[in-house]
Design a protein around this motif. Structure first.
Motif, PDB file in Angstrom:
ATOM      1  N   UNK A 204      29.007  31.685  44.213  1.00 39.64           N
ATOM      2  CA  UNK A 204      28.017  32.683  43.921  1.00 39.64           C
ATOM      3  C   UNK A 204      28.901  33.862  43.456  1.00 39.64           C
ATOM      4  N   UNK A 205      30.115  33.953  43.956  1.00 43.66           N
ATOM      5  CA  UNK A 205      31.093  35.006  43.244  1.00 43.66           C
ATOM      6  C   UNK A 205      32.135  34.700  42.364  1.00 43.66           C
ATOM      7  N   UNK A 206      31.938  33.275  41.950  1.00 42.14           N
ATOM      8  CA  UNK A 206      32.985  32.914  40.961  1.00 42.14           C
ATOM      9  C   UNK A 206      32.465  33.437  39.698  1.00 42.14           C
ATOM     10  N   UNK A 207      33.475  33.852  38.848  1.00 38.69           N
ATOM     11  CA  UNK A 207      33.124  34.287  37.408  1.00 38.69           C
ATOM     12  C   UNK A 207      34.177  33.666  36.183  1.00 38.69           C
ATOM     13  N   UNK A 208      33.673  32.578  35.667  1.00 38.46           N
ATOM     14  CA  UNK A 208      34.978  31.946  34.826  1.00 38.46           C
ATOM     15  C   UNK A 208      35.182  32.930  34.105  1.00 38.46           C
ATOM     16  N   UNK A 209      36.700  32.645  33.355  1.00 34.91           N
ATOM     17  CA  UNK A 209      37.133  33.277  32.251  1.00 34.91           C
ATOM     18  C   UNK A 209      36.413  33.250  31.153  1.00 34.91           C
TER      19      UNK A 209
END
Length: 528
Positions: free
Chosen positions: A503-508
């Motif tokens: 849920x916290x992952x934010x792709x570049x």
């Protein structure tokens, strides 16, 4: 040449793993749970107490069968032990002239004898037996189709493992490398680590799984050497000569005394007791050695006269081929393992499940970076991505739902055991529908988080609503029940942690490949 061969193996590794990877994941997870099927059988019947005196249970089983089925064709009694929920006994009624054959799967010819030697009234459940059967028989489909499908998937698994060894020339060095938050590189590191960590186990469990199905997958040796199946079974599984019913009633000697003599002669605990023509003067009692006491699954047996307790037959020494096949099947099932070895089996099974799951995710991670526009993948890519969510996250959700169904469905509900399984598949279907309508990251987070919460809450429900809470079981020294709750809690917390990380992952942010190419191309000014 060497590089070309390795590249060809990389292609084979990728597609042999992907095409049946979803099925392999479910089979691997169910097989891993099946290593503790006896313990799960007991955990899913919290009304039952631990077996302290197996002979007391056996004596109670004989008393019950003497009353319930004195004229049966046969009795079948698994020998109880500390891991089992008592003993689940079966009997085969004597067929009557003109009576149609009895339907398979009936429930009126079996009973559960509890630790006190009395018939136990407990909730109906498939327990750990469901996972054992599912990992090679699947569900909702004919068994023969399921076994062919699982057999083909297992062959593809073996191909994927062998080609993976060839492809990853630095596989052992990569095992000690685990880079975090590096996108594709991190997934590859995780895939390599889970594969190499238990590589001997993966090879063994896959190859021996094929051996268990060898008569179906490769029947030519049987066809070439035996004119019919009966002769083959007579050679591989010898039995004492059959006897005819005399019609003369004669009480049997206590089965406990026969079992004690058999265990002395076999030098190991008894596993199964098969009584032919009980109550007749010609009754025969066959005692098989417990498969937990030896590597081979094809255990020796002794046959006694039921009326006198006299030994009349013992199984001959098996041939080399039979010993080899029995050892392979025994290695696969792991019934010979003690508590320490059983934990190794279980943890290696978890590693295998992670290996398959990470390989499926890695396929999408690698290909997303090569798409013209990673933010707008084509339909086939989106389908694979969503099926990954539905299977890798959805099957554990179904398992968690099944465990809750075991606790919450009415005890007297008709078809309760089957409904526990239906709940598993309904939850799995819900995960698939969610994966199809929501973005993958949101679907991953919801399904994994829900699975974690459901699993982590079960031990607390047991603590509050049953007599088998972890505090009570530890106080009684019942480590099987306490350990099951602890493992379920551990997996629940693990799923919650994974869901939070997803849920916290934010792709570049990345620009589409076409745009990058256009911007990097030189701009030619018109000549003056």
């Amino acid at each position: 040449m060497n590089k070309g061969f390795r590249q060809s193996q990389a292609f084979l590794h990728t597609w042999s793993g992907l095409l049946l990877g979803w099925l392999l994941f479910a089979v691997f997870v169910a097989g891993t749970i099946a290593f503790y099927r006896e313990g799960l059988n007991r955990w899913m019947r919290p009304e039952l107490a631990r077996v302290e005196q197996p002979m007391q249970v056996l004596a109670g089983a004989q008393r019950f069968l003497d009353r319930k089925a004195p004229d049966a064709k046969s009795w079948f009694i698994p020998m109880p032990n500390a891991r089992s929920p008592g003993t689940q006994i079966f009997w085969q009624p004597e067929p009557k002239k003109g009576e149609p054959p009895r339907r398979r799967g009936r429930r009126n010819n079996q009973a559960l004898i509890g630790s006190d030697g009395e018939p136990a009234t407990v909730r109906e459940t498939r327990g750990g037996e469901f996972f054992y059967r599912f990992h090679f028989d699947l569900y909702y489909m004919p068994v023969i189709w399921a076994r062919w499908l699982v057999g083909f998937a297992t062959m593809m698994m073996l191909v994927a493992i062998l080609s993976g060894i060839v492809t990853h020339k630095k596989i052992f060095r990569d095992f000690f490398t685990l880079r975090r938050a590096k996108g594709q590189r991190s997934w590859l590191d995780g895939h390599n680590a889970s594969a190499v960590l238990a590589l001997p186990f993966h090879l063994m469990i896959t190859y021996t799984g094929l051996v268990t199905l060898m008569a179906m997958l490769m029947p030519w040796a049987v066809v070439a050497n035996y004119s019919d199946d009966a002769k083959m079974f007579e050679t591989l599984f010898p039995e004492a000569p059959e006897v005819e019913r005399t019609g003369q009633r004669m009480p049997m000697v206590p089965l406990t005394s026969i079992v004690q003599d058999a265990e002395r002669r076999l030098g190991a605990p008894a596993g199964f007791i098969d009584v032919a023509l009980p109550g007749d003067a010609a009754a025969r009692v066959t005692i098989s050695r417990s498969s937990s006491s030896m590597l081979s699954a094809r255990t020796p047996s002794l046959t006694y006269e039921g009326a006198t307790g006299k030994l009349v037959w013992q199984s001959p020494a098996p041939g080399g081929a039979s010993v080899t096949a029995g050892a392979m099947i025994g290695l696969h099932a792991g019934r010979f393992a003690d508590y320490g070895m059983r934990w190794i089996y279980f943890l290696c099974g978890v590693a295998g499940s992670v290996m398959v799951a990470s390989g499926l995710v890695l396929w999408t991670v690698k290909r997303r970076e090569k798409l013209p526009d990673p933010a707008r993948p084509h339909f086939g890519f989106r389908l694979v991505e969503r099926f990954n969510v539905a299977v890798i996250a959805g099957f554990p959700l179904g398992i968690a739902a099944m465990l809750w169904a075991n606790r919450l469905l009415p005890v007297a509900m008709k078809g309760r055991g089957e409904w526990e399984v239906h709940v598993l598949f309904l939850a799995w279907l819900a995960a698939l529908l969610l994966a199809l309508v929501r973005r993958p990251q949101i679907a991953w987070t919801i399904v994994l988080g829900t699975t974690g919460i459901l699993l982590a809450a079960i031990p607390f429900y047991n603590l509050a609503a049953t007599e088998q809470g972890i505090a009570a079981t530890i106080a009684r020294g019942d480590w099987l029940m306490a350990g099951t709750d602890a493992v379920i809690l551990g997996f629940g917390l693990g799923f919650v942690a994974i869901a939070a990380r997803v849920g916290r992952y934010r792709p570049a942010a990345r620009k589409p490949r076409r745009q990058v190419v256009e911007q990097s191309a030189p701009v030619l000014e018109p000549a003056e």
